[in-house]
Scaffold this active site. Structure first.
Site, PDB file in Angstrom:
ATOM      1  N   CYS A 288      16.798  -3.068   6.795  1.00  0.00           N
ATOM      2  CA  CYS A 288      18.131  -2.647   6.331  1.00  0.00           C
ATOM      3  C   CYS A 288      18.510  -1.271   6.893  1.00  0.00           C
ATOM      4  O   CYS A 288      17.740  -0.315   6.797  1.00  0.00           O
ATOM      5  CB  CYS A 288      18.131  -2.618   4.808  1.00  0.00           C
ATOM      6  SG  CYS A 288      19.652  -1.977   4.104  1.00  0.00           S
TER       7      CYS A 288
ATOM      8  N   HIS B 291       4.576   3.458  -5.333  1.00  0.00           N
ATOM      9  CA  HIS B 291       5.615   2.531  -4.856  1.00  0.00           C
ATOM     10  C   HIS B 291       5.266   1.076  -5.146  1.00  0.00           C
ATOM     11  O   HIS B 291       5.986   0.192  -4.727  1.00  0.00           O
ATOM     12  CB  HIS B 291       5.868   2.744  -3.361  1.00  0.00           C
ATOM     13  CG  HIS B 291       4.687   2.406  -2.503  1.00  0.00           C
ATOM     14  ND1 HIS B 291       3.630   3.266  -2.341  1.00  0.00           N
ATOM     15  CD2 HIS B 291       4.382   1.301  -1.799  1.00  0.00           C
ATOM     16  CE1 HIS B 291       2.735   2.699  -1.536  1.00  0.00           C
ATOM     17  NE2 HIS B 291       3.171   1.502  -1.214  1.00  0.00           N
ATOM     18  N   GLU B 292       4.164   0.851  -5.868  1.00  0.00           N
ATOM     19  CA  GLU B 292       3.812  -0.542  -6.191  1.00  0.00           C
ATOM     20  C   GLU B 292       3.848  -0.612  -7.711  1.00  0.00           C
ATOM     21  O   GLU B 292       2.997  -0.009  -8.372  1.00  0.00           O
ATOM     22  CB  GLU B 292       2.401  -0.811  -5.653  1.00  0.00           C
ATOM     23  CG  GLU B 292       2.111  -2.257  -5.365  1.00  0.00           C
ATOM     24  CD  GLU B 292       0.742  -2.454  -4.712  1.00  0.00           C
ATOM     25  OE1 GLU B 292       0.647  -2.413  -3.475  1.00  0.00           O
ATOM     26  OE2 GLU B 292      -0.226  -2.641  -5.450  1.00  0.00           O
TER      27      GLU B 292
ATOM     28  N   CYS C 229       4.316  -4.236  -3.338  1.00  0.00           N
ATOM     29  CA  CYS C 229       4.028  -3.779  -1.954  1.00  0.00           C
ATOM     30  C   CYS C 229       2.915  -4.606  -1.326  1.00  0.00           C
ATOM     31  O   CYS C 229       3.164  -5.540  -0.598  1.00  0.00           O
ATOM     32  CB  CYS C 229       3.694  -2.291  -1.870  1.00  0.00           C
ATOM     33  SG  CYS C 229       3.248  -1.834  -0.177  1.00  0.00           S
TER      34      CYS C 229
ATOM     35  N   CYS D 177      20.599  -3.870   1.437  1.00  0.00           N
ATOM     36  CA  CYS D 177      21.955  -3.561   0.971  1.00  0.00           C
ATOM     37  C   CYS D 177      22.810  -4.816   0.922  1.00  0.00           C
ATOM     38  O   CYS D 177      23.851  -4.842   0.292  1.00  0.00           O
ATOM     39  CB  CYS D 177      22.600  -2.496   1.859  1.00  0.00           C
ATOM     40  SG  CYS D 177      23.147  -3.111   3.475  1.00  0.00           S
TER      41      CYS D 177
ATOM     42  N   CYS E 203      -1.519   2.063  -3.589  1.00  0.00           N
ATOM     43  CA  CYS E 203      -1.607   1.467  -2.254  1.00  0.00           C
ATOM     44  C   CYS E 203      -2.091   2.569  -1.312  1.00  0.00           C
ATOM     45  O   CYS E 203      -1.863   3.755  -1.575  1.00  0.00           O
ATOM     46  CB  CYS E 203      -0.216   0.992  -1.848  1.00  0.00           C
ATOM     47  SG  CYS E 203      -0.035   0.536  -0.108  1.00  0.00           S
ATOM     48  N   HIS E 204      -2.725   2.191  -0.212  1.00  0.00           N
ATOM     49  CA  HIS E 204      -3.263   3.245   0.657  1.00  0.00           C
ATOM     50  C   HIS E 204      -2.163   4.151   1.219  1.00  0.00           C
ATOM     51  O   HIS E 204      -2.415   5.314   1.534  1.00  0.00           O
ATOM     52  CB  HIS E 204      -4.147   2.667   1.766  1.00  0.00           C
ATOM     53  CG  HIS E 204      -5.247   3.607   2.134  1.00  0.00           C
ATOM     54  ND1 HIS E 204      -6.574   3.282   2.127  1.00  0.00           N
ATOM     55  CD2 HIS E 204      -5.196   4.922   2.476  1.00  0.00           C
ATOM     56  CE1 HIS E 204      -7.289   4.347   2.460  1.00  0.00           C
ATOM     57  NE2 HIS E 204      -6.472   5.355   2.686  1.00  0.00           N
ATOM     58  N   THR E 205      -0.943   3.639   1.335  1.00  0.00           N
ATOM     59  CA  THR E 205       0.151   4.465   1.872  1.00  0.00           C
ATOM     60  C   THR E 205       0.385   5.694   0.989  1.00  0.00           C
ATOM     61  O   THR E 205       0.640   6.789   1.493  1.00  0.00           O
ATOM     62  CB  THR E 205       1.432   3.622   2.027  1.00  0.00           C
ATOM     63  OG1 THR E 205       1.099   2.429   2.737  1.00  0.00           O
ATOM     64  CG2 THR E 205       2.506   4.372   2.782  1.00  0.00           C
TER      65      THR E 205
ATOM     66  N   CYS F  34      24.537  -4.916   5.833  1.00  0.00           N
ATOM     67  CA  CYS F  34      24.390  -4.431   7.217  1.00  0.00           C
ATOM     68  C   CYS F  34      23.950  -5.580   8.132  1.00  0.00           C
ATOM     69  O   CYS F  34      23.640  -6.677   7.680  1.00  0.00           O
ATOM     70  CB  CYS F  34      23.390  -3.282   7.264  1.00  0.00           C
ATOM     71  SG  CYS F  34      21.686  -3.795   7.014  1.00  0.00           S
TER      72      CYS F  34
ATOM     73  N   ARG G 297      -7.143  -3.290  -5.746  1.00  0.00           N
ATOM     74  CA  ARG G 297      -6.025  -2.677  -6.447  1.00  0.00           C
ATOM     75  C   ARG G 297      -6.478  -2.201  -7.827  1.00  0.00           C
ATOM     76  O   ARG G 297      -7.198  -2.918  -8.527  1.00  0.00           O
ATOM     77  CB  ARG G 297      -4.860  -3.651  -6.596  1.00  0.00           C
ATOM     78  CG  ARG G 297      -4.037  -3.764  -5.315  1.00  0.00           C
ATOM     79  CD  ARG G 297      -3.459  -2.418  -4.922  1.00  0.00           C
ATOM     80  NE  ARG G 297      -2.552  -2.472  -3.786  1.00  0.00           N
ATOM     81  CZ  ARG G 297      -2.860  -2.064  -2.545  1.00  0.00           C
ATOM     82  NH1 ARG G 297      -4.069  -1.621  -2.253  1.00  0.00           N
ATOM     83  NH2 ARG G 297      -1.946  -2.093  -1.583  1.00  0.00           N
TER      84      ARG G 297
ATOM     85  N   CYS H 101      20.509  -6.936   7.170  1.00  0.00           N
ATOM     86  CA  CYS H 101      20.515  -7.765   5.962  1.00  0.00           C
ATOM     87  C   CYS H 101      21.163  -9.120   6.228  1.00  0.00           C
ATOM     88  O   CYS H 101      20.804 -10.114   5.620  1.00  0.00           O
ATOM     89  CB  CYS H 101      21.204  -7.030   4.815  1.00  0.00           C
ATOM     90  SG  CYS H 101      20.198  -5.665   4.192  1.00  0.00           S
TER      91      CYS H 101
ATOM     92  N   ARG I  94      16.183   1.152   4.733  1.00  0.00           N
ATOM     93  CA  ARG I  94      14.845   0.937   5.295  1.00  0.00           C
ATOM     94  C   ARG I  94      13.941   2.124   4.932  1.00  0.00           C
ATOM     95  O   ARG I  94      14.418   3.229   4.658  1.00  0.00           O
ATOM     96  CB  ARG I  94      14.906   0.760   6.810  1.00  0.00           C
ATOM     97  CG  ARG I  94      15.258   2.020   7.550  1.00  0.00           C
ATOM     98  CD  ARG I  94      15.049   1.839   9.040  1.00  0.00           C
ATOM     99  NE  ARG I  94      15.907   0.788   9.586  1.00  0.00           N
ATOM    100  CZ  ARG I  94      15.940   0.455  10.874  1.00  0.00           C
ATOM    101  NH1 ARG I  94      15.170   1.081  11.739  1.00  0.00           N
ATOM    102  NH2 ARG I  94      16.736  -0.496  11.312  1.00  0.00           N
TER     103      ARG I  94
END
Ligand code: NAD
Ligand code: ZN
Ligand code: ZN
Length: 381
Positions: free
Chosen positions: A114, A70-71, A178, A100, A48-50, A103, A373, A106, A118
């Protein structure tokens, strides 16, 4: 095969030692999951670009050495103390932001931010004990957004893991971990375009095209794609984009062009570029009285959003979202089912595939604007 539960696992991971330098395949030690953590065998991951922004670290805090990613999709290998909702063998998608379930966020129907889990892009350790679960010769290698999926095994907090249908093909649904969920949710959950409306999408990468797909599902009649890369316009037709605008073809601000094209402004706009000027344009091109703009792109750390307050007084709304407002554990299994029921196509987002050993190619494809992707296959035949 002997159980690996409770033991350190040695496996391959692609380590980023320095900003902007190719990842290096290393043998890393992955510690067992601690309380409320899960160790996952990753089968497929994508870029992903992030990941690219934090690897380049040009506009983001450098945290190195680090394992990005993260994907992804994988299978639970073992679980730590207190984990009751997941068991070894479960098929899962790790997610960069968590739930979670306890909270105020959530418990709110409106938020997925969250308090405990988060997104935190600068943290490189687990929240339980402030330690990393990855090491090489005893030296810690940092995590990225709690997922670090560019490793054959990773450790993730249970709140950041969506348990999904075991029949779902992980080489396809990994993109829901993601980008595609983010774009789809930004439109369906946040922008909420009325049927027959006009929607502008800034940035036609996988996230923006998923936003366009959401606009098509919502029944938008005009979907205007804005991108600097003209090659994106060919692909975008498959995602319901009906018109294309390249800001470099005009010598006036693109918000003025869009306002003229739509007789006063678009009803909804979704920004998926990460560029601050595109964010401002995406806001200023919405119609006064009812227009809503949604920011999705991850900005440079020093970016400042500047617009005249009159643009807001004139009844325009500016919003932003992480992960398309989806709660990872509660909502993502149903998004996977949309794919299983053929209500959502994922194949068209997947333009490239490489074996894990060639992960650096995925970065090149994204930097050149060639890929949407690129799936990275962890197990090599
Ligand atoms: N908020 C979230 O939860 C979340 C989740 C995933 C990704 N993101 C962000 O979404 C953005 C898109 O991610 P992606 O993986 O689709 O990236 P991508 O690189 O595939 O796509 C971005 C597109 O934007 C275009 N673009 C760049 N600057 C532009 C400008 N000024 N005007 C018009 N178009 C421009 C590029 O040509 C490219 O086609 C990134 O900023 C990423 O960090 C946010
Ligand atoms: Zn992402
Ligand atoms: Zn929470």
């Amino acid at each position: 095969m002997a159980s690996t539960a409770g033991k350190v696992i040695k496996c391959k991971a692609a380590v980023a030692w320095e900003a902007g330098k190719p990842l290096v395949m290393e043998e890393v030690e992955v510690a067992p999951p601690q309380a409320m953590e899960v160790r996952i065998k990753i089968l497929f991951t994508s870029l992903c670009h992030t990941d690219v922004y934090f690897w380049e670290a040009k506009g983001q805090t450098p945290v190195f050495p680090r394992i990005f990613g993260h994907e992804a999709g994988g299978i639970v290998e073992s679980v730590g103390e207190g984990v009751t909702e997941l068991a070894p063998g479960d098929h899962v998608l790790p997610v960069f932001t968590g739930e979670c379930k306890d909270c105020a966020h959530c418990k709110s129907e409106e938020s997925n931010m969250c308090t405990l889990l988060r997104i935190n892009t600068d943290r490189g350790v687990m929240i339980g004990d402030g330690q990393s679960r990855f090491s090489i010769n005893g030296k810690p290698i940092y995590h990225f957004v709690g997922t670090s999926t560019f490793s054959e095994y990773t450790v993730v907090h249970v709140g950041c893991v969506a348990k999904i249908n075991p029949n779902a093909p992980l080489d396809k649904v990994c993109v829901l971990s993601c980008g595609i969920s983010t774009g789809l949710g930004a439109t369906l959950n946040v922008a909420k375009p009325p049927r027959g409306s006009t929607v502008a999408v800034f940035g036609l990468g996988a996230v923006g095209l998923a936003a366009a797909e959401g606009a098509k599902m919502a029944g938008a009649s005009r979907i205007i794609g804005v991108d600097l890369n003209p090659r994106r316009f060919v692909e975008a037709k498959k995602f319901g984009v009906t018109e294309f605008v390249n800001p470099s073809d005009f010598d006036k601000p693109i918000q003025e062009v869009l306002t003229e094209m739509t007789d006063g402004g678009v009803d909804r706009s979704i920004e998926c570029t990460g560029n601050i000027n595109a964010m401002i344009s995406a806001f200023e091109c919405v119609h006064d009285g009812w227009g809503v703009a949604v920011l999705v792109g991850v900005p440079h750390k020093d970016a400042v959003f500047k617009t005249h307050p009159m643009n807001l007084l004139n009844e325009r709304t500016l919003k932003g979202t992480f992960f398309g407002n989806y709660k990872p554990r509660s909502d993502i299994p149903a998004v996977v089912e949309k794919y299983m029921n053929k209500e959502l196509e994922l194949e068209k987002f997947i333009t490239h595939e490489v074996p894990f050993s060639e992960i650096n190619k995925a970065f090149e494809y994204m930097l050149k604007g060639d890929s949407l992707r690129c799936i990275i296959r962890m197990q090599e035949e």
